[in-house]
Design a protein around this motif. Structure first.
Motif, short mmCIF file in Angstrom:
data_model
loop_
_atom_site.label_atom_id
_atom_site.label_comp_id
_atom_site.label_asym_id
_atom_site.label_seq_id
_atom_site.Cartn_x
_atom_site.Cartn_y
_atom_site.Cartn_z
N ASP A 85 0.83 -1.19 0.00
CA ASP A 85 0.00 0.00 0.00
C ASP A 85 0.86 1.24 0.00
O ASP A 85 1.38 1.66 1.02
CB ASP A 85 -0.90 -0.01 1.23
N ALA A 86 1.04 1.85 -1.18
CA ALA A 86 1.89 3.03 -1.28
C ALA A 86 1.25 4.24 -0.64
O ALA A 86 1.92 5.24 -0.39
CB ALA A 86 2.20 3.32 -2.75
N ALA A 91 4.25 5.12 4.64
CA ALA A 91 4.96 5.45 3.40
C ALA A 91 4.82 6.93 3.09
O ALA A 91 5.78 7.59 2.69
CB ALA A 91 4.42 4.61 2.25
N VAL A 92 3.64 7.46 3.28
CA VAL A 92 3.41 8.88 3.02
C VAL A 92 4.24 9.73 3.97
O VAL A 92 4.88 10.70 3.58
CB VAL A 92 1.92 9.24 3.16
N ALA A 93 4.23 9.36 5.24
CA ALA A 93 5.00 10.12 6.25
C ALA A 93 6.48 10.05 5.96
O ALA A 93 7.19 11.05 6.08
CB ALA A 93 4.69 9.58 7.64
N ALA A 94 6.96 8.88 5.59
CA ALA A 94 8.39 8.73 5.31
C ALA A 94 8.76 9.56 4.09
O ALA A 94 9.81 10.19 4.06
CB ALA A 94 8.73 7.26 5.08
N LEU B 21 6.36 1.80 -1.05
CA LEU B 21 5.98 2.57 -2.23
C LEU B 21 5.71 1.71 -3.45
O LEU B 21 4.91 2.08 -4.32
CB LEU B 21 7.07 3.61 -2.56
N GLN B 22 6.39 0.59 -3.55
CA GLN B 22 6.15 -0.30 -4.69
C GLN B 22 6.55 -1.73 -4.33
O GLN B 22 7.47 -1.94 -3.52
CB GLN B 22 6.95 0.16 -5.91
#
Lengths: 208, 68
Positions: A85-86, A91-94, B21-22
């Motif tokens: 889950d991108a 992931a968003v925070a990083a 991210l991927q």
């Protein structure tokens, strides 16, 4: 001066390491904080000067490094297993962290806390008295008092600074955290600086 | 300690989150975070109290615009 039992002191140190881990998300380190502070004073950013990537550029850069390290076949195999889950919060925070301005240094707060804590501790036992002898009888015997005793202090501090940067850590990083994590490199480093320290003390006792 | 399955720093590691991210980036997790994490450059630096740069990859290379 009456000191606490060494077991209490050891437990207090462990509490510091654990609380630092849970509150800051990392292990405590003293010499590393100095390096970070110096970098900040020099205006050096934590990341590369060109590290101003959009999320798309970040992903492309990561894919390029991944290709370089593992090859296309390995990447295709992972892709075939399904995409993570991108848009996940992590992931968003990083991603935001990597492209955001540098946060205020935790190191200054850490070092300031150490100084304040030491001062408070000395106040509690009524021992706030400037001295050049480190309150050690042996140091006074070896190097006297007054300005002449500043020289060994400076020289000793000079070698401590060089040694901690060469070893990538000091008594906190290697002796306390690295040893606790069973890191062989930290064991070697700790044995080295304790061993040399003991040998130096014995040698000075004989020579002087 | 390096023989354990999962790196103990995954909860705080920013790079671990970026691997979300991927799917292809999971190969880093397989080889480092959930594999031989003892050789991860970020792990090694953290274990001695260092603060790994946010763009330091597990193999020791730095992530930048040119990709390394």
């Amino acid at each position: 001066m009456e000191y606490l039992n060494f077991v209490v002191g050891g437990a207090a140190l462990a509490a510091v390491v654990l609380s630092h881990w849970f509150l800051a998300g990392r292990l405590p380190a003293m010499s590393g904080r100095y390096s970070t502070l110096i970098d900040r004073l020099r205006g050096k950013k934590r990341t590369d000067d060109d590290f101003d990537l959009s999320p798309e550029e970040l992903l492309e850069a990561m894919k390029e490094l991944t290709m370089e390290e593992f090859g296309q076949d390995a990447m295709d195999a992972m892709d075939a297993e399904g995409a993570p889950d991108a848009s996940s919060g992590g992931a968003v925070a990083a991603t935001a962290t990597l492209t955001a301005p540098e946060a205020p240094s935790l190191g200054l707060i850490y070092m300031g806390g150490m100084v304040a804590g030491g001062f408070l501790s000395a106040l509690m036992v009524g021992a706030v008295t400037p001295t050049m002898t480190l309150n050690g009888v042996r140091f006074h015997e070896l190097f006297g008092s007054g300005m002449t005793s500043v020289i060994p202090l400076v020289v000793g501090g000079f070698f401590v600074g060089i040694g901690t940067r060469m070893a990538g850590g000091c008594t906190t990083g290697h002796g306390l955290c690295g040893m606790g994590a069973l890191q062989l490199g930290s064991l070697v480093t700790t044995m080295s600086f304790f061993g040399v320290g003991i040998a130096t003390a014995l040698l000075l006792g004989v020579v002087l | 300690m390096s023989d354990a399955k999962i790196c103990p720093h995954t909860l705080s590691c920013q790079m671990y989150e970026l691997f979300q991210l991927q799917g292809a980036l999971n190969v880093w997790k397989m080889n480092y975070c959930r594999g031989d994490y003892g050789r991860c450059a970020r792990y090694k630096m953290s274990e001695v109290g260092g603060s790994p740069p946010v763009n330091l990859m597990p193999n020791g290379k730095l992530l930048n615009r040119q990709g390394g």
